[in-house]
Design a protein around this motif. Structure first.
Motif, mmCIF file in Angstrom:
data_model
loop_
_atom_site.group_PDB
_atom_site.id
_atom_site.type_symbol
_atom_site.label_atom_id
_atom_site.label_comp_id
_atom_site.label_asym_id
_atom_site.label_seq_id
_atom_site.Cartn_x
_atom_site.Cartn_y
_atom_site.Cartn_z
ATOM 1 N N UNK A 144 0.827 -1.208 0.000
ATOM 2 C CA UNK A 144 0.000 0.000 0.000
ATOM 3 C C UNK A 144 0.865 1.263 0.000
ATOM 4 N N UNK A 145 2.064 1.179 0.582
ATOM 5 C CA UNK A 145 2.953 2.355 0.551
ATOM 6 C C UNK A 145 3.389 2.635 -0.886
ATOM 7 N N UNK A 146 3.764 1.578 -1.600
ATOM 8 C CA UNK A 146 4.145 1.762 -3.001
ATOM 9 C C UNK A 146 2.991 2.264 -3.841
ATOM 10 N N UNK A 147 1.788 1.728 -3.579
ATOM 11 C CA UNK A 147 0.605 2.189 -4.310
ATOM 12 C C UNK A 147 0.307 3.645 -3.984
ATOM 13 N N UNK A 148 0.533 4.038 -2.726
ATOM 14 C CA UNK A 148 0.312 5.422 -2.337
ATOM 15 C C UNK A 148 1.248 6.374 -3.060
ATOM 16 N N UNK A 176 -7.445 4.563 -8.955
ATOM 17 C CA UNK A 176 -7.319 3.331 -9.735
ATOM 18 C C UNK A 176 -6.169 2.464 -9.219
ATOM 19 N N UNK A 177 -5.240 3.066 -8.488
ATOM 20 C CA UNK A 177 -4.119 2.328 -7.905
ATOM 21 C C UNK A 177 -4.353 2.054 -6.428
ATOM 22 N N UNK A 178 -4.812 3.070 -5.699
ATOM 23 C CA UNK A 178 -4.955 2.935 -4.251
ATOM 24 C C UNK A 178 -6.018 1.909 -3.869
ATOM 25 N N UNK A 179 -7.168 1.946 -4.535
ATOM 26 C CA UNK A 179 -8.259 1.028 -4.194
ATOM 27 C C UNK A 179 -7.893 -0.435 -4.460
ATOM 28 N N UNK A 180 -7.399 -0.795 -5.656
ATOM 29 C CA UNK A 180 -7.004 -2.193 -5.880
ATOM 30 C C UNK A 180 -5.908 -2.660 -4.924
ATOM 31 N N UNK A 181 -4.969 -1.769 -4.585
ATOM 32 C CA UNK A 181 -3.888 -2.162 -3.680
ATOM 33 C C UNK A 181 -4.434 -2.506 -2.298
ATOM 34 N N UNK A 182 -5.375 -1.739 -1.812
ATOM 35 C CA UNK A 182 -5.962 -2.022 -0.505
ATOM 36 C C UNK A 182 -6.748 -3.323 -0.528
ATOM 37 N N UNK A 220 -4.118 2.566 5.798
ATOM 38 C CA UNK A 220 -4.478 3.922 5.381
ATOM 39 C C UNK A 220 -3.373 4.918 5.694
ATOM 40 N N UNK A 221 -2.806 4.849 6.884
ATOM 41 C CA UNK A 221 -1.750 5.793 7.266
ATOM 42 C C UNK A 221 -0.501 5.599 6.414
ATOM 43 N N UNK A 222 -0.166 4.345 6.127
ATOM 44 C CA UNK A 222 0.994 4.095 5.265
ATOM 45 C C UNK A 222 0.767 4.673 3.876
ATOM 46 N N UNK A 223 -0.434 4.490 3.355
ATOM 47 C CA UNK A 223 -0.746 5.023 2.028
ATOM 48 C C UNK A 223 -0.821 6.544 2.046
ATOM 49 N N UNK A 258 1.288 8.885 -0.314
ATOM 50 C CA UNK A 258 0.595 9.714 -1.309
ATOM 51 C C UNK A 258 1.070 11.158 -1.249
ATOM 52 N N UNK A 259 1.348 11.657 -0.046
ATOM 53 C CA UNK A 259 1.870 13.021 0.079
ATOM 54 C C UNK A 259 3.240 13.118 -0.590
#
Length: 255
Positions: free
Chosen positions: A7-11, A26-32, A202-205, A209-210
């Motif tokens: 999820x960190x990589x997806x973020x 499209x990346x964050x949702x499938x990764x989770x 969520x926190x990792x992502x 993402x930031x």
């Protein structure tokens, strides 16, 4: 630990995509979902994780805020907040099984909006005009969509506003970022209160993402817009196809 790295990589990628051309969900949702988060909670967690980046964009555009045609920003904001809350509640009342069936179609709608939203908006603007009252009704509906899923909702807003306002499309970026963030804000608050967020992922992502958003902004200054857009569309349509296969292929005869 493996899921947190995923999820960190997806973020990172989602944040960069949102900074460049949109479509980060499209990346964050499938990764989770791949990390084991149930679909409904994955969608709510993705919204929370990508929210700070949207707020930062809205702040950056704050000087360009103003009415859209004859409709005041306050009216648009109220319609969006109410719609976003309704969409968030609707999501929480949707079972994971039902959302899994709907999700590929939501991704398809968002993909088509990313690909053709601006062209459709330009074509409609050349032929039609709508009243302010109709804009508020449509804005409420887009708020519901934003709170429920939200993929490419900003592009949909600009396409709709083009039927009312004759300003240059780029000048609508400020109200777009604010109202997308508004729909997400009320959805985030609803999801947190309902305890529908998986916080470790969520926190990792969110942190990733930031970082990705900042890096994406730097890349965007140098990269060709055409290449960025092409890569984004290829990724979004491939992800949409993958979810259609994942959802419907097992039900085909002989499977």
């Amino acid at each position: 630990m493996h899921s947190l790295f995923l999820v960190f990589g997806a973020g990172l990628l989602a944040g960069a995509m949102n900074a460049l051309a949109g479509g980060g969900s499209f990346v964050s949702l499938p990764a989770l979902i791949a990390a084991g988060v149930p679909p409904v909670q994955a969608n709510s967690s993705s919204t929370v994780a990508l929210f700070p980046g949207g707020v930062a964009s809205a702040w950056a555009y704050r000087d360009g805020l103003g009415p859209v045609g004859s409709v005041t920003m306050r009216s648009l904001l109220v319609a969006t907040l109410i719609g976003g809350f309704a969409g968030a509640i609707l999501l929480l009342r949707t079972s994971s099984a039902a959302f899994s069936i709907v999700l590929p179609w939501l991704l398809l709608i968002a993909s088509l909006a990313l690909a053709f939203g601006q062209r459709v908006g330009d074509a409609l603007r050349a032929r039609f005009r709508i009243r302010g009252s109709a804009v508020l009704a449509i804005q409420f509906a887009l708020g519901v969509y934003g709170g429920y899923f939200g993929g490419a909702v900003g592009i949909m807003m600009i396409a709709m506003w083009g039927l009312l306002d004759t300003r240059d499309i780029k000048s609508l970026n400020a109200p777009r970022t604010l109202l997308v963030s508004a729909a997400n804000a009320v959805a985030v608050l609803t999801f947190v209160i309902a305890k529908a967020v998986h916080w470790p992922e969520t926190l990792a992502m969110l942190v990733a993402a930031v970082i990705g958003g900042y890096g994406g902004a730097q890349v965007g200054r140098r990269a060709s817009p055409g290449i960025v857009r092409a890569c984004t569309l290829v990724l979004t349509f491939c992800m949409t196809l993958a979810f259609f296969v994942r959802t419907y292929a097992p039900a085909l005869p002989g499977r």
